[in-house]
Scaffold this motif. Structure first.
Motif, PDB file in Angstrom:
ATOM      1  N   ILE A 263       0.867  -1.183   0.000  1.00 14.98           N
ATOM      2  CA  ILE A 263       0.000   0.000   0.000  1.00 14.98           C
ATOM      3  C   ILE A 263       0.904   1.233   0.000  1.00 14.98           C
ATOM      4  CG2 ILE A 263      -1.762   1.266   1.347  1.00 14.98           C
ATOM      5  CD1 ILE A 263      -2.691  -1.505   0.239  1.00 14.98           C
ATOM      6  N   ALA A 264       0.481   2.267  -0.725  1.00 15.87           N
ATOM      7  CA  ALA A 264       1.301   3.479  -0.809  1.00 15.87           C
ATOM      8  C   ALA A 264       0.561   4.676  -0.186  1.00 15.87           C
ATOM      9  CB  ALA A 264       1.685   3.737  -2.251  1.00 15.87           C
ATOM     10  N   ASP A 265       1.239   5.835  -0.195  1.00 14.84           N
ATOM     11  CA  ASP A 265       0.778   6.991   0.590  1.00 14.84           C
ATOM     12  C   ASP A 265      -0.635   7.486   0.277  1.00 14.84           C
ATOM     13  OD1 ASP A 265       3.237   6.941   1.734  1.00 14.84           O
ATOM     14  OD2 ASP A 265       4.009   8.719   0.710  1.00 14.84           O
ATOM     15  N   GLN A 266      -0.972   7.552  -1.017  1.00 13.27           N
ATOM     16  CA  GLN A 266      -2.268   8.151  -1.332  1.00 13.27           C
ATOM     17  C   GLN A 266      -3.416   7.292  -0.818  1.00 13.27           C
ATOM     18  OE1 GLN A 266      -2.227   9.244  -5.501  1.00 13.27           O
ATOM     19  NE2 GLN A 266      -0.973  11.032  -5.077  1.00 13.27           N
ATOM     20  N   LEU A 267      -3.261   5.977  -0.896  1.00 11.87           N
ATOM     21  CA  LEU A 267      -4.333   5.094  -0.412  1.00 11.87           C
ATOM     22  C   LEU A 267      -4.394   5.130   1.119  1.00 11.87           C
ATOM     23  CD1 LEU A 267      -6.541   3.288  -1.457  1.00 11.87           C
ATOM     24  CD2 LEU A 267      -4.924   1.404  -1.596  1.00 11.87           C
ATOM     25  N   SER A 268      -3.253   5.318   1.727  1.00  6.93           N
ATOM     26  CA  SER A 268      -3.220   5.412   3.177  1.00  6.93           C
ATOM     27  C   SER A 268      -3.899   6.716   3.644  1.00  6.93           C
ATOM     28  CB  SER A 268      -1.772   5.346   3.656  1.00  6.93           C
ATOM     29  OG  SER A 268      -1.739   5.347   5.043  1.00  6.93           O
ATOM     30  N   PHE A 269      -3.542   7.810   2.989  1.00  2.36           N
ATOM     31  CA  PHE A 269      -4.147   9.113   3.299  1.00  2.36           C
ATOM     32  C   PHE A 269      -5.658   9.066   3.094  1.00  2.36           C
ATOM     33  CE2 PHE A 269      -5.618  13.233   1.654  1.00  2.36           C
ATOM     34  CZ  PHE A 269      -5.231  14.095   2.662  1.00  2.36           C
ATOM     35  N   TRP A 270      -6.030   8.517   1.941  1.00  3.24           N
ATOM     36  CA  TRP A 270      -7.423   8.425   1.521  1.00  3.24           C
ATOM     37  C   TRP A 270      -8.248   7.632   2.535  1.00  3.24           C
ATOM     38  CZ3 TRP A 270      -7.794   6.617  -4.268  1.00  3.24           C
ATOM     39  CH2 TRP A 270      -8.817   7.295  -4.914  1.00  3.24           C
ATOM     40  N   SER A 271      -7.623   6.536   3.027  1.00  9.41           N
ATOM     41  CA  SER A 271      -8.351   5.635   3.932  1.00  9.41           C
ATOM     42  C   SER A 271      -8.171   6.063   5.392  1.00  9.41           C
ATOM     43  CB  SER A 271      -7.871   4.197   3.734  1.00  9.41           C
ATOM     44  OG  SER A 271      -6.511   4.079   4.127  1.00  9.41           O
ATOM     45  N   ALA A 272      -7.800   7.302   5.614  1.00  4.73           N
ATOM     46  CA  ALA A 272      -7.621   7.848   6.972  1.00  4.73           C
ATOM     47  C   ALA A 272      -6.668   6.983   7.789  1.00  4.73           C
ATOM     48  CB  ALA A 272      -8.972   7.991   7.674  1.00  4.73           C
TER      49      ALA A 272
END
Ligand SMILES: O=C(O)CCC(=O)C(=O)O
Ligand SMILES: [Fe+2]
Length: 330
Positions: free
Chosen positions: A238-247
Motif C-alpha cells: 500500500i502506498a501513501d495516497q491510499l493510506s491518506f485516503w483511507s484515513a
C-alpha cells in the motif's frame, strides 16, 4: 505457504481473499499475491529487455535522462529516496509513463522500442491487477454500494485517464567492497501512489520492510513460482495516497533495499520491476464512504475534509512528493 508475509491467491477473488488482503493492508501494508495471471515468460521477457538496456554505456542511457514528467532514465546516485540521508541511491532505473493505444508517450531506447507492444501489455496487466486488488479492498471496507461500492477505488483509477502511474525497471549493480552488506541500495521511503506491485528474482533478495509494531527491519524473501508456467508471487504494498485516503486504515509501510551478505559475497546484481499504480490525476482525495473509515475523523482525508482545507487531487499530491525526491523547484 508460510512466509513472513501472507501469500494471497487472487485467481478466485472471494470475500475471504479480500478479507485476508485487507488484514495485511491494515497491518504491515505488505503482502504477496499469486494467481495474478502473469506467466513466467511474460515477466522474464521484460526482465530480459531491462538487462539489455542497463548493460549499455552511461552516455547511451543518458540520452533518455529522466524528465520532469518522471519518465526516462535515472542514473546511479540520482535519486535520494531517504531525504534524511541526503545521499543518492546506488541504483539505476528506467520509468515508463502511460502508453496510449499501446504506444509510449516518451522517446524509447532501442532495447524497449523493439518490444513496445510487450511493455504496453505488461503495464496494462499490472494496472488491471491493481483494479482487482482495489475491488477486493473496497468489498472488505464495505464501501457504500449507492456510491460506487466495490468499484469505488478502481473507477478512480481509470486506465484511459492521465495519472502518475509508472512502470519502473530497476538495476542495482553488485557491490565490490566487502562492506557492501551495510550499503543501502534504495533509501528508506514509502511509495507515493495507491499501491505498488513489485516483481523480484530468486537469488536477488534485498527488500526490507520496517515493522511498525517492533521497529525492526523485516527481510522480504523472493519466493519461487508455484508452477513452471506462473511467475513467482508478486509483492504488493500500500502506498501513501491510499493510506491518506483511507484515513490511515491501510498502511503505507517504510521500506528500503540493501544487499544481504550472501549477495555481496556472490557479487550478484539485483534487478527488480515496480508498477506504481496511481489514481487518475483529477481524482479528489476525499473521504471514502466506508463505515470502517468514516469514524476516523482526525486522520488523513477525513481530517482534511473536516478542516475545510482545499481537497487535494492525486496529481497535486504527487507533484509535492516528486519535488522532494529529485530536488525540483515547485
Ligand atoms: O527494488 C526494490 O525491491 C524496491 C524498489 C522500491 O521500493 C521503489 O522503487 O520504490
Ligand atoms: Fe518503494
Amino acid at each position: 505457504m508460510d512466509t513472513v508475509l501472507p501469500v494471497i491467491d487472487i485467481s478466485n477473488p472471494t470475500v475471504e481473499a479480500g478479507q485476508k488482503l485487507y488484514e495485511a493492508a491494515a497491518s504491515l501494508g505488505f503482502v504477496f499475491i499469486e494467481g495474478s495471471g502473469f506467466t513466467s515468460d511474460e515477466v522474464n521477457q521484460v526482465f530480459a529487455v531491462s538487462k539489455e538496456f542497463f548493460s549499455q554505456s552511461y552516455d547511451e542511457k543518458q540520452k533518455f535522462a529522466i524528465s520532469k514528467a518522471n519518465r526516462g532514465y535515472s542514473c546511479m546516485n540520482r535519486e535520494v529516496l531517504d531525504t534524511a540521508r541526503n545521499q543518492g541511491d546506488p541504483k539505476e532505473a528506467f520509468n515508463f509513463g502511460q502508453f496510449k493505444d499501446d504506444k509510449a508517450m516518451q522517446q524509447l531506447p532501442q532495447a524497449f522500442s523493439n518490444f513496445e507492444q510487450g511493455i504496453a501489455d505488461f503495464q496494462k496487466k499490472c494496472h488491471m491487477t491493481c483494479h482487482k486488488l482495489l475491488d477486493l479492498l473496497a468489498v472488505a471496507l464495505q464501501v457504500d454500494p449507492a456510491q460506487g461500492g466495490d468499484e469505488w477505488f478502481s473507477s478512480r483509477h481509470d486506465w484511459e485517464k492521465v495519472s502518475g502511474s509508472i512502470l519502473r525497471l530497476l538495476y542495482y549493480p553488485a557491490v565490490s567492497n566487502s562492506d557492501g552488506e551495510n550499503e543501502i541500495r534504495a533509501g528508506a521511503h514509502t511509495d507515493y501512489g495507491s499501491m505498488t506491485l513489485l516483481f523480484q528474482r530468486e537469488g536477488q533478495e534485498g527488500l526490507e520492510v520496517l515493522s511498525p509494531a517492533t521497529n525492526d527491519w523485516i527481510a522480504i524473501p523472493a519466493l519461487p513460482a508455484k508452477d513452471s508456467k506462473s511467475c513467482p508471487p508478486i509483492v504488493v504494498n500500500i502506498a501513501d495516497q491510499l493510506s491518506f485516503w483511507s484515513a490511515g486504515v491501510l498502511k503505507s509501510a517504510v521500506h528500503r533495499v540493501r544487499f544481504p551478505l550472501q549477495q555481496v559475497r556472490l557479487g550478484v546484481d539485483r534487478y527488480s520491476m515496480a508498477y506504481f499504480c496511481h489514481p487518475a490525476d483529477d481524482t479528489l482525495l476525499e473521504p471514502v464512504p466506508s463505515p470502517i473509515i468514516q469514524s476516523l475523523e482526525s486522520e488523513g482525508a477525513n481530517a482534511a475534509a473536516k478542516s475545510g482545507d482545499k481537497v487535494l487531487t492525486a496529481g497535486e499530491h504527487l507533484i509535492r512528493r516528486l519535488a522532494a525526491t529529485y530536488s525540483w523547484k515547485q
